[in-house]
Scaffold this motif. Structure first.
Motif, mmCIF file in Angstrom:
data_model
loop_
_atom_site.group_PDB
_atom_site.id
_atom_site.type_symbol
_atom_site.label_atom_id
_atom_site.label_comp_id
_atom_site.label_asym_id
_atom_site.label_seq_id
_atom_site.Cartn_x
_atom_site.Cartn_y
_atom_site.Cartn_z
ATOM 1 N N LEU A 80 17.666 -9.768 -36.391
ATOM 2 C CA LEU A 80 16.915 -10.883 -36.982
ATOM 3 C C LEU A 80 17.909 -12.003 -37.274
ATOM 4 O O LEU A 80 18.171 -12.367 -38.411
ATOM 5 N N MET A 123 14.498 -15.525 -40.060
ATOM 6 C CA MET A 123 13.697 -15.363 -41.269
ATOM 7 C C MET A 123 13.539 -16.665 -42.058
ATOM 8 O O MET A 123 12.677 -16.753 -42.929
ATOM 9 N N PHE A 133 10.014 -18.394 -42.324
ATOM 10 C CA PHE A 133 8.968 -17.747 -43.113
ATOM 11 C C PHE A 133 9.059 -18.225 -44.553
ATOM 12 O O PHE A 133 10.106 -18.093 -45.201
ATOM 13 N N PRO A 153 8.136 -12.468 -46.343
ATOM 14 C CA PRO A 153 9.121 -12.012 -45.355
ATOM 15 C C PRO A 153 9.673 -10.631 -45.646
ATOM 16 O O PRO A 153 10.044 -9.900 -44.719
ATOM 17 N N HIS A 154 9.715 -10.257 -46.929
ATOM 18 C CA HIS A 154 10.220 -8.923 -47.262
ATOM 19 C C HIS A 154 9.330 -7.836 -46.680
ATOM 20 O O HIS A 154 9.807 -6.814 -46.169
ATOM 21 N N VAL A 210 10.041 -7.614 -42.867
ATOM 22 C CA VAL A 210 11.271 -6.889 -42.549
ATOM 23 C C VAL A 210 11.108 -5.405 -42.867
ATOM 24 O O VAL A 210 11.516 -4.532 -42.090
ATOM 25 N N ILE A 269 20.859 -9.377 -40.051
ATOM 26 C CA ILE A 269 20.222 -10.612 -40.505
ATOM 27 C C ILE A 269 21.268 -11.695 -40.733
ATOM 28 O O ILE A 269 22.312 -11.442 -41.341
ATOM 29 N N HIS A 316 21.057 -15.857 -42.214
ATOM 30 C CA HIS A 316 20.078 -16.728 -42.863
ATOM 31 C C HIS A 316 20.753 -17.996 -43.365
ATOM 32 O O HIS A 316 21.750 -17.933 -44.087
ATOM 33 N N THR A 375 18.901 -13.569 -49.770
ATOM 34 C CA THR A 375 19.133 -12.964 -48.456
ATOM 35 C C THR A 375 19.392 -11.472 -48.594
ATOM 36 O O THR A 375 18.901 -10.666 -47.792
ATOM 37 N N LEU A 379 16.435 -9.105 -48.541
ATOM 38 C CA LEU A 379 15.792 -8.805 -47.264
ATOM 39 C C LEU A 379 16.267 -7.478 -46.688
ATOM 40 O O LEU A 379 15.625 -6.924 -45.788
#
Length: 281
Positions: free
Chosen positions: A165, A169, A172, A178-179, A182, A197, A199, A231, A234
């Motif tokens: 990802l 993210m 979103f 978004p949590h 994921v 991830i 971000h 972040t 997530l």
């Protein structure tokens, strides 16, 4: 011939609208690609007025993807990848990095931009021993991705999978939860799987990032930067690997394709992304 497939999810446009900026094409512009149009370049330039180093930041984020894949293959033994928000093909795609180390590696790419679909053949130039696939789908509907027959035909969900990802993210809003998105992906893969991830963040320059958010909104694109703490959330449900959720340029720099040999360390604030990898217990 390598075993490769592409599939289009129903309900997504397959015609390229060049009059409207798209995230993947703006990113392609920053990386020096040619698959972008005036609307994409206009937004890319507008953002660059607020963050003059945006092109180098995009390259730093892309370089992290290579380091992460090298780690996952060489040190974690991962040979399966689900790369969501793939973007337009460029040098160092996930399957190229992975299959250079492990020719049997398998990769499924997912993106909602029809121009990425048009270039899907480049994403499916697999080794003879490996396999790649492309699904034209949107992460806002994760169930459509997880239940796509092309996904299960390519990846074995009895074995660990790395979910990529990378710079996705931020599209979103918090209202999109978004949590949950994921977490749904993590729940779908077995123990020993990983989530990667990166971000964008306003932590390094709040005012400049606020102007970027406004520019994106004016172009009709959702853009939600998040703090280091946000972040980190997530990664819920995983054990975050060392060195943690850190500035993207500082995550395992020794794994770079061309590591720095003069001892110089990159400025941690030279690219405004947080980055990390989590392992599902």
């Amino acid at each position: 011939m390598p075993d490769s497939h592409a599939q289009t999810a129903s309900g997504l446009p397959t015609k390229i609208d060049t009059t409207v900026a798209h995230e993947a094409r703006v990113y392609d512009y920053w990386l020096g690609g040619k698959d972008n149009y005036p609307a994409d370049r206009a937004l890319g330039d507008a953002i660059a007025t607020h963050i003059p180093a945006i092109k180098s930041m995009a390259r730093a984020n892309r370089a992290f993807l290579g380091r992460a894949v090298r780690y996952l293959v060489a040190e974690a033994g991962i040979t399966q990848f689900l790369d969501i928000g793939t973007g337009i093909p460029t040098a160092g795609n996930t399957h190229e990095v992975a299959q250079r180390l492990e020719p049997t590696a398998r990769v499924v790419y997912v993106d909602n931009d029809p121009i990425v679909l048009a270039h899907a053949r480049a994403l499916m130039s697999s080794t003879r021993e490996g396999r790649t696939a492309f699904i034209h789908a949107d992460l806002h509907d994760p169930e459509a991705i997880l239940h796509d027959p092309n996904l299960t035909a390519t990846l074995d969900f009895e074995r660990p999978v790395a979910i990529m990802l990378v710079a996705i993210m931020m599209y979103f809003r918090d209202a999109d939860d978004p949590h949950a998105i994921v977490r749904g992906l993590i729940d779908a893969v077995p123990s020993g799987s990983y989530v990667v991830i990166t971000h964008p963040t306003a932590d390094f320059d709040e005012r400049a990032m606020a102007r970027v958010v406004l520019s994106a909104q004016q172009a009709g694109i959702t853009f939600q930067p998040r703090s280091q703490a946000e972040t980190r959330t997530l990664f819920a449900g995983t054990d975050i690997l060392e060195p943690g959720v850190v500035p993207v340029v500082t995550w395992r720099p020794e794994l770079a394709d061309r590591p720095v040999t003069d001892g110089a360390a990159a400025d941690p604030e030279s690219a405004w992304y947080w980055a990390g990898i989590g392992r599902k217990p």
